[in-house]
Design an enzyme around this catalytic site. Structure first.
Site: not given
Ligand code: BES
Ligand code: ZN
Length: 639
Positions: A174, A176, A302-306, A329-330, A333, A352, A408, A416, A594, A596
């Site tokens: 990971q 980012q 939740g996800g990462m847009e690699n 979402h991903e 990106h 975001e 962070d 977002y 996760r 969140k």
């Molecule tokens: N790029 C983010 C994940 C991220 C944020 C990684 C900050 C490292 C640092 C990813 O695109 C994202 O926003 N994921 C969200 C999902 C979204 C639907 C809000 C998540 O992980 O919840």
């Molecule tokens: Zn995102």
């Protein structure tokens, strides 16, 4: 109240529109090098990197690595190509964190210039250690022999016991926001883009994957990867495990451990329609394949847009496609973020916020306005809470303050959802028929570039506002971008479905109904309505553990398989002191990593007199959490 800023003033006065804020500022000839028209003036505006990218820029990274599960390290060679931004650059400064650098060799025109005396700064807790490599006039490549640390924050090494299959270990990265530097020495800033290639050696029969073209094994047992499109370092990604593949169509598919492969392919079967909707709105998908990988449950997002390979949490596989907005979402990106990238984390909303906006547009296209508005309303509830909890007002601006301590702080619902709502506001003011083509052009004109908030504002002015000057005022725009909280011009997502839910739970809590009406209506509720019901309990003050018990008996929340519903329920259980949910909450905290969910659950436990219980559970759960989650929860529980 509006703050007048000289930069904006000049933008709206219609000049100085080429302000070179971004790393990809307009081409200007440097005085020293009039004969070289490609030279750009680059200002360094990312303070979370040591890289001297205003002098030298990395253009390509090649990795040749052993993936060593016994030592929990990546071990090998990083070869870096670069170009000079200034003619007199005599040093290449790279970011590293917890890397063991064994040697650095410099090359010119493919010929070795020798081993060089690099230096490394003392380690900074957030930024790591700068690796300073002196260059001769001719040096154009450096070879760095290095090894990662078993503690690298960007890498999680799972034992076989921590996987579903229990037979083989697993590794995933990971990068980012600041963790690419724990994987390889590089210029770890979103302002710099590089292509990359990699050769990986992994133990049999494990499959390695990267955010690149997936290389088959060659005759030497090595896997070769290529990422021909230039990407910022935070999109470098690797996963290695006993991973299987199932196609969804000819260029979209799912990777996962066997146990969840079929279910995941079914859950995400509408990804092709999402891609179509995105393409229709904003132009072609430019990255070749688009695959998804469902990671082990300790994945902290939740996800990462690699690129080419979005990383996903298994908690999205709910069985009813109710959480697929994360895939939207991903995927989104691939335009906002991966194609057009924030040039520093102060501008994270450009990644975001745009992505959350596009995500919602795609959800509307696929599932209709009713679901899209429910998702907007849930997001808005979250945003209002996040604004209320902000450590300081500046952290609720879209353009984040220069003295932001850690990226962070940039990934809150402000970037977002306030970000997305700024775009909803613009959409409402200009109308979709003008705003959609405008956004499409923004992605196209800025493809493979890094951009700042100020770039967006001048682009907006030039391409939309200038010809429609009555659509918005400067004060309205400034309130969104440089002002705190939620501007009064924000859209108010009105969901009839949610209003009905609010009425039903309200009359029951007030004792005006025996609950039969809600029970009947709830038979048709989607996950979104359940989430709204649970979250809206906050608006009724202390609902009390007796009421929670009745709700639990009636609707069996404790132990629900939908992770979002479970989370919303446990938050209420903690606040309401509903003890029967605690055993299940413990199980949730032990099995789901996760962020969140778990950051807020630990925070709520601490704030509601359950710090000791939280400490006990955390002591058991911590070894299974990702290093990123460990750092965050250590902080929440003051470890
Ligand atoms: N790029 C983010 C994940 C991220 C944020 C990684 C900050 C490292 C640092 C990813 O695109 C994202 O926003 N994921 C969200 C999902 C979204 C639907 C809000 C998540 O992980 O919840
Ligand atoms: Zn995102």
């Amino acid at each position: 109240m509006t703050i007048l800023r000289p930069a904006i003033f000049t933008i709206f006065a219609g000049f100085a529109l080429t302000a070179c804020q971004g790393a990809e500022a307009p081409v200007e000839q440097s005085k020293a090098a009039v004969s070289e028209p490609t030279k750009r003036i680059i200002t360094k505006d990312d303070k979370f990197t040591y890289a001297n990218y205003d002098e030298v820029r990395v253009t390509h990274l090649d990795l040749n690595l052993d993936v060593n599960f016994d030592a929990k390290v990546l071990d090998g060679i990083a070869t870096i190509d670069f170009e000079r931004v200034t003619d007199d650059a005599d040093m290449l400064v790279l970011d590293t964190k917890d890397l063991l650098i064994k040697s650095v060799r410099i090359f010119a025109d493919g010929k070795p210039e020798g081993v060089t005396d690099y230096t490394m700064d003392a380690a900074d807790k957030v930024l790591g250690e700068a690796l300073r490599i002196p260059l001769t006039d001719k040096t154009d490549q450096v070879l760095i022999s290095y090894r990662t640390s078993p503690k690298a924050e960007g890498l999680q090494w799972l034992s076989p016991a921590q996987t579903a299959g229990k037979k083989y270990p697993y590794l995933f990265s990971q990068a980012q926001a600041l963790n690419a530097r724990t994987m390889a020495p590089l210029q770890d800033t979103p302002a710099v883009r590089m292509t990359y290639s990699a050769t990986l050696r992994v133990p049999d029969p494990l499959l390695p994957l990267m955010s690149a073209s997936q290389g088959a094994k060659d005759e030497n047992g090595e896997h070769r990867f290529e990422m021909p499109q230039p990407i910022p370092s935070y999109l470098l990604a690797i996963a290695v495990g006993d991973i299987k593949f199932k196609p969804i169509n000819d260029h979209i598919g799912v990777y996962a451990e066997e146990y969840i492969l079929e279910a995941a392919a079914e859950e995400f079967s509408e990804t092709p329609q999402m891609e179509e909707a995105n393409t229709k709105l904003y132009g072609p998908y430019r990255w070749g394949r688009y695959d998804l990988i469902v990671l082990p449950p300790s994945f902290p997002f939740g996800g990462m847009e690699n690129p080419r390979l979005s990383f996903l949490t298994p908690t999205l596989v709910a069985g009813d496609k109710s959480l697929t907005n994360v895939v939207a979402h991903e995927l989104a990106h691939s335009w906002s973020g991966n194609l057009v990238t924030n040039s520093s984390w102060r501008d994270a909303w450009l990644n975001e916020g745009f992505t959350s906006y596009v995500e919602n547009r795609v959800m509307e296209e696929l599932y209709g306005e009713r679901r899209a508005v429910m998702e907007q309303a849930l997001d808005m509830e979250g945003l209002k809470r996040a604004i209320g909890e902000a450590k300081r007002p500046e952290l609720t601006h879209l353009k984040l303050p220069e003295d932001m301590e850690h990226p962070d702080d940039a990934f809150t619902l402000v970037s977002y959802i306030k970000g997305a709502n700024f775009l909803f506001f613009l959409e409402d003011r200009f109308g979709r028929e003008k705003f959609d083509p405008f956004l499409k052009a923004w992605f196209n004109d800025n493809a493979f570039k890094a951009v700042t908030t100020e770039d967006f504002i001048s682009y907006l002015h030039e391409n939309l506002h200038k010809d429609n000057p009555d659509a918005l005022t400067r004060a309205e725009l400034e309130a969104w971008v440089y002002g705190p909280g939620l501007p009064e011009t924000a859209r108010n997502p009105e969901s009839d479905a949610f209003n009905e839910v609010t009425r039903l739970i309200g009359t029951w809590l007030a004792g005006d109904s025996n609950g039969d009406e809600m029970l009947e209506a709830s038979k048709k509720w989607s996950t979104h309505e359940w989430l709204h019901m649970l979250n809206s309990l906050d608006d009724f003050g202390d609902v009390g553990s007796e009421n929670l018990a009745v709700l639990d008996e009636t609707y069996s929340f404790t132990g629900t398989q939908n992770a979002e519903t479970a989370f919303a329920w446990y938050m209420q259980a903690i606040k309401g002191g509903y003890e029967p949910a605690m055993a299940d909450l413990e199980n949730f905290l032990m099995t789901v990593g996760r962020g969140k969910f778990i950051y807020r659950l630990y925070g709520a436990l601490k704030d509601n007199g359950k710090a000791e219980w939280a400490d006990e559970v955390y002591a058991k759960a911590r070894p299974g959490y990702h290093p990123i989650a460990q750092r965050r929860i250590d902080d929440i529980l003051n470890k």
